[in-house]
Motif scaffolding. Structure first.
Motif, PDB file in Angstrom:
ATOM      1  N   THR A  40      -5.272  -8.379   7.962  1.00 53.46           N
ATOM      2  CA  THR A  40      -5.279  -7.705   6.657  1.00 53.46           C
ATOM      3  C   THR A  40      -4.642  -6.332   6.798  1.00 53.46           C
ATOM      4  O   THR A  40      -5.042  -5.539   7.647  1.00 53.46           O
ATOM      5  N   ILE A  41      -3.628  -6.065   5.972  1.00 54.13           N
ATOM      6  CA  ILE A  41      -2.934  -4.775   5.986  1.00 54.13           C
ATOM      7  C   ILE A  41      -3.209  -4.070   4.664  1.00 54.13           C
ATOM      8  O   ILE A  41      -2.996  -4.635   3.580  1.00 54.13           O
ATOM      9  N   GLU A  42      -3.637  -2.809   4.749  1.00 52.61           N
ATOM     10  CA  GLU A  42      -3.954  -1.998   3.564  1.00 52.61           C
ATOM     11  C   GLU A  42      -2.997  -0.815   3.451  1.00 52.61           C
ATOM     12  O   GLU A  42      -2.399  -0.403   4.431  1.00 52.61           O
ATOM     13  N   ASN A  43      -2.893  -0.296   2.234  1.00 51.17           N
ATOM     14  CA  ASN A  43      -2.027   0.853   1.915  1.00 51.17           C
ATOM     15  C   ASN A  43      -0.554   0.518   2.151  1.00 51.17           C
ATOM     16  O   ASN A  43       0.225   1.346   2.632  1.00 51.17           O
ATOM     17  N   ILE A  44      -0.160  -0.692   1.778  1.00 55.26           N
ATOM     18  CA  ILE A  44       1.233  -1.122   1.893  1.00 55.26           C
ATOM     19  C   ILE A  44       2.055  -0.450   0.788  1.00 55.26           C
ATOM     20  O   ILE A  44       1.675  -0.506  -0.388  1.00 55.26           O
ATOM     21  N   PRO A  45       3.182   0.184   1.109  1.00 57.26           N
ATOM     22  CA  PRO A  45       4.029   0.745   0.052  1.00 57.26           C
ATOM     23  C   PRO A  45       4.737  -0.375  -0.702  1.00 57.26           C
ATOM     24  O   PRO A  45       5.297  -1.293  -0.088  1.00 57.26           O
ATOM     25  N   ASP A  46       4.695  -0.319  -2.018  1.00 55.24           N
ATOM     26  CA  ASP A  46       5.316  -1.348  -2.859  1.00 55.24           C
ATOM     27  C   ASP A  46       6.779  -0.977  -3.090  1.00 55.24           C
ATOM     28  O   ASP A  46       7.168  -0.525  -4.170  1.00 55.24           O
ATOM     29  N   ILE A  47       7.585  -1.169  -2.049  1.00 56.35           N
ATOM     30  CA  ILE A  47       8.993  -0.780  -2.086  1.00 56.35           C
ATOM     31  C   ILE A  47       9.862  -1.951  -1.664  1.00 56.35           C
ATOM     32  O   ILE A  47       9.393  -2.916  -1.060  1.00 56.35           O
ATOM     33  N   LEU A  48      11.142  -1.844  -1.966  1.00 57.87           N
ATOM     34  CA  LEU A  48      12.066  -2.955  -1.787  1.00 57.87           C
ATOM     35  C   LEU A  48      12.119  -3.449  -0.349  1.00 57.87           C
ATOM     36  O   LEU A  48      12.000  -4.646  -0.077  1.00 57.87           O
ATOM     37  N   ASP A  49      12.291  -2.544   0.621  1.00 52.75           N
ATOM     38  CA  ASP A  49      12.433  -2.962   2.014  1.00 52.75           C
ATOM     39  C   ASP A  49      11.202  -3.721   2.510  1.00 52.75           C
ATOM     40  O   ASP A  49      11.319  -4.731   3.210  1.00 52.75           O
ATOM     41  N   VAL A  50      10.024  -3.234   2.162  1.00 50.08           N
ATOM     42  CA  VAL A  50       8.782  -3.875   2.615  1.00 50.08           C
ATOM     43  C   VAL A  50       8.594  -5.220   1.923  1.00 50.08           C
ATOM     44  O   VAL A  50       8.220  -6.219   2.554  1.00 50.08           O
ATOM     45  N   ASN A  51       8.877  -5.281   0.632  1.00 49.68           N
ATOM     46  CA  ASN A  51       8.735  -6.545  -0.093  1.00 49.68           C
ATOM     47  C   ASN A  51       9.717  -7.597   0.419  1.00 49.68           C
ATOM     48  O   ASN A  51       9.383  -8.787   0.484  1.00 49.68           O
ATOM     49  N   LEU A  52      10.918  -7.167   0.801  1.00 51.88           N
ATOM     50  CA  LEU A  52      11.893  -8.098   1.378  1.00 51.88           C
ATOM     51  C   LEU A  52      11.397  -8.661   2.707  1.00 51.88           C
ATOM     52  O   LEU A  52      11.572  -9.848   2.995  1.00 51.88           O
ATOM     53  N   LEU A  53      10.754  -7.809   3.523  1.00 50.21           N
ATOM     54  CA  LEU A  53      10.228  -8.275   4.801  1.00 50.21           C
ATOM     55  C   LEU A  53       9.099  -9.277   4.590  1.00 50.21           C
ATOM     56  O   LEU A  53       9.034 -10.309   5.286  1.00 50.21           O
ATOM     57  N   ILE A  54       8.223  -9.007   3.633  1.00 45.98           N
ATOM     58  CA  ILE A  54       7.134  -9.952   3.338  1.00 45.98           C
ATOM     59  C   ILE A  54       7.708 -11.285   2.865  1.00 45.98           C
ATOM     60  O   ILE A  54       7.252 -12.365   3.283  1.00 45.98           O
ATOM     61  N   GLU A  55       8.725 -11.244   2.004  1.00 50.70           N
ATOM     62  CA  GLU A  55       9.379 -12.481   1.546  1.00 50.70           C
ATOM     63  C   GLU A  55       9.991 -13.238   2.720  1.00 50.70           C
ATOM     64  O   GLU A  55       9.918 -14.475   2.788  1.00 50.70           O
TER      65      GLU A  55
END
Length: 435
Positions: A40-55
């Motif tokens: 479980t990861i908390e305080n994730i920034p909701d930004i393009l680079d991070v969302n692309l990595l999650i995808e």
């Protein structure tokens, strides 16, 4: 291509909370590949680079339960290793420089990895040598496929060793650490990066069952283990956002409280802004920046012109050089900005010169800023964001400028700063997002 329309000259006021750290997120989220158990990861920034990595992880078969935009539960119990050799992975991974961070975990757990030729910022050359050489020393073999622009790594087993890094690369150190945690024997990494984000990664891995010592120093010792388990991890506030907000407050003569700034992890950042004459009051984990009519750049003790340069931690982070440069344009006094690490990061100063700033670009790495002390206010223009940090610096310049500015290519800003227009508008800014 989206744009920001900015009406400048407004004083801001209020409280702002920094997002989770972008540079930490790319390492921490990649580390979930090291275990089949839930992380479980908390305080994730909701930004393009991070969302692309999650995808990208989801495309690999990793389950990602997005509890909310800042919290995600990952479970990498059914990873499709073959997906990494696909054209789809090469295309998506090539869009995201952070995709290189999955190589270490993949080598550790699955004994093979693929690294697409990375994309990302146009700020100069970013070598992969530190990553590749580190993997080789652990026993991996690599082949570069020129026609497809990607590296293929494989190993029958990783074996611990001593290595002296040629540069204290943050991503290189993190990637090698993740590869070494399940290697056979002991790995010693000398000249390792020791940024707070690397420290965060090591502490998370230790909670998962790794054996890493020397955390916070430039020598990490890693005793390999057979397997890692799940954990919960909360990311630090983004130090680059904190520095950006300090600079923004000074430039716009605003009164801003940065709530939960992660003060103990900021290193020399507050002191560098104080050298520019910016006053701030640190109370616990909060930073209050009062409204200032003017701020004056200090000199060295012998009276010589102040030099601000980037340096590996605990030196000043290169990601705030662009911000410091912009803030100096309206200070009283002069400063030499020396960007050592990236040869193209200062090229955005031509836009500031068009706005009325007095800057001499000495060479690709150095610029002299002659502070105007607000005698001549910057004027709004139309410009384009070349990279994440320059984009934020130009946004700060536009907010302090007289008249209207248009910033194009704001996708670069969105890569690193979440909802930045909405958050600053809540303080009194006037930023309109144009699709």
């Amino acid at each position: 291509m989206a744009s920001f329309e900015v009406k400048g000259g407004k004083k801001l006021q209020g409280t702002i909370v920094p997002q989770g750290a972008k540079n930490e997120a790319l390492q921490i989220i990649s580390a979930v590949l090291l275990t089949p158990e839930s992380v479980t990861i908390e305080n994730i920034p909701d930004i393009l680079d991070v969302n692309l990595l999650i995808e990208l992880l989801q495309d690999m078969g990793v389950k990602a339960d997005r509890v909310d935009r800042q919290t995600c539960i990952f479970k990498a119990d059914n990873v499709d290793v073959d997906y990494l050799s696909s054209e789809d992975f090469r295309k998506k991974g090539g869009r995201l420089r952070g995709s290189v961070m999955i190589a270490g975990p993949m080598l550790a757990r699955f004994k093979k990895a693929f690294i697409p030729k990375p994309g990302g910022d146009k700020i100069g050359r970013r070598r992969l040598d530190t990553h590749i050489i580190g993997f080789e020393k652990l026993g991996a073999r690599f082949d570069y496929h020129d026609e497809l622009n990607y590296f293929q790594l494989s190993t029958s087993r990783l074996k611990g060793t001593f290595m002296l890094l040629d540069e204290p690369s943050v991503t290189g150190t993190a990637n090698i650490v993740m590869a070494a945690v399940m290697a056979e024997g002991t790995t010693t990494i000398y000249n390792a990066a020791c940024e707070p984000y690397v420290q965060q990664l090591c502490r998370m891995l230790n909670r998962m069952g790794a054996k890493i010592s020397g955390i916070g120093s430039n020598m990490l010792v890693i005793e390999g283990v057979d397997a890692l388990g799940g954990t919960t991890h909360r990311m630090l506030p983004d130090m680059i956002e904190v520095g950006s907000f300090i600079g923004l407050a000074a430039m716009t003569q605003s009164e801003i409280l940065i709530k939960g700034a992660g003060v103990e992890h900021l290193g020399v950042i507050p002191e560098k802004f104080r050298q520019l004459g910016i006053r701030m009051d640190i109370k616990g984990d909060d930073i209050f920046i009062p409204s200032q009519e003017k701020y004056e750049i200090s000199t060295f003790l012998d009276g010589s012109v102040l030099t601000v340069y980037d340096h590996p931690w605990p030196g000043f982070t290169p990601d705030l050089i662009s911000i410091v440069l912009v803030v100096a344009t309206q200070a009283v006094g002069s400063v030499l900005i020396h960007q050592k690490m990236f040869e193209s990061r200062l090229f955005f100063v031509d836009k500031l010169i068009d706005m009325g700033a007095q800057i001499i670009l000495c060479d690709p790495h150095r610029a002299t800023v002659i502070g105007l002390g607000r005698k001549n206010q910057l004027r709004g223009i139309t410009m384009s964001s070349p990279d994440i940090r320059a984009g934020q610096a130009l946004l700060i310049a536009a907010l302090s400028a007289e008249g209207k500015s248009v910033i194009q290519n704001i996708e670069q800003i969105d890569r690193g700063y979440q909802y930045i227009d909405q958050r600053l508008n809540s303080l009194g800014a006037e930023i309109t997002r144009i699709p």
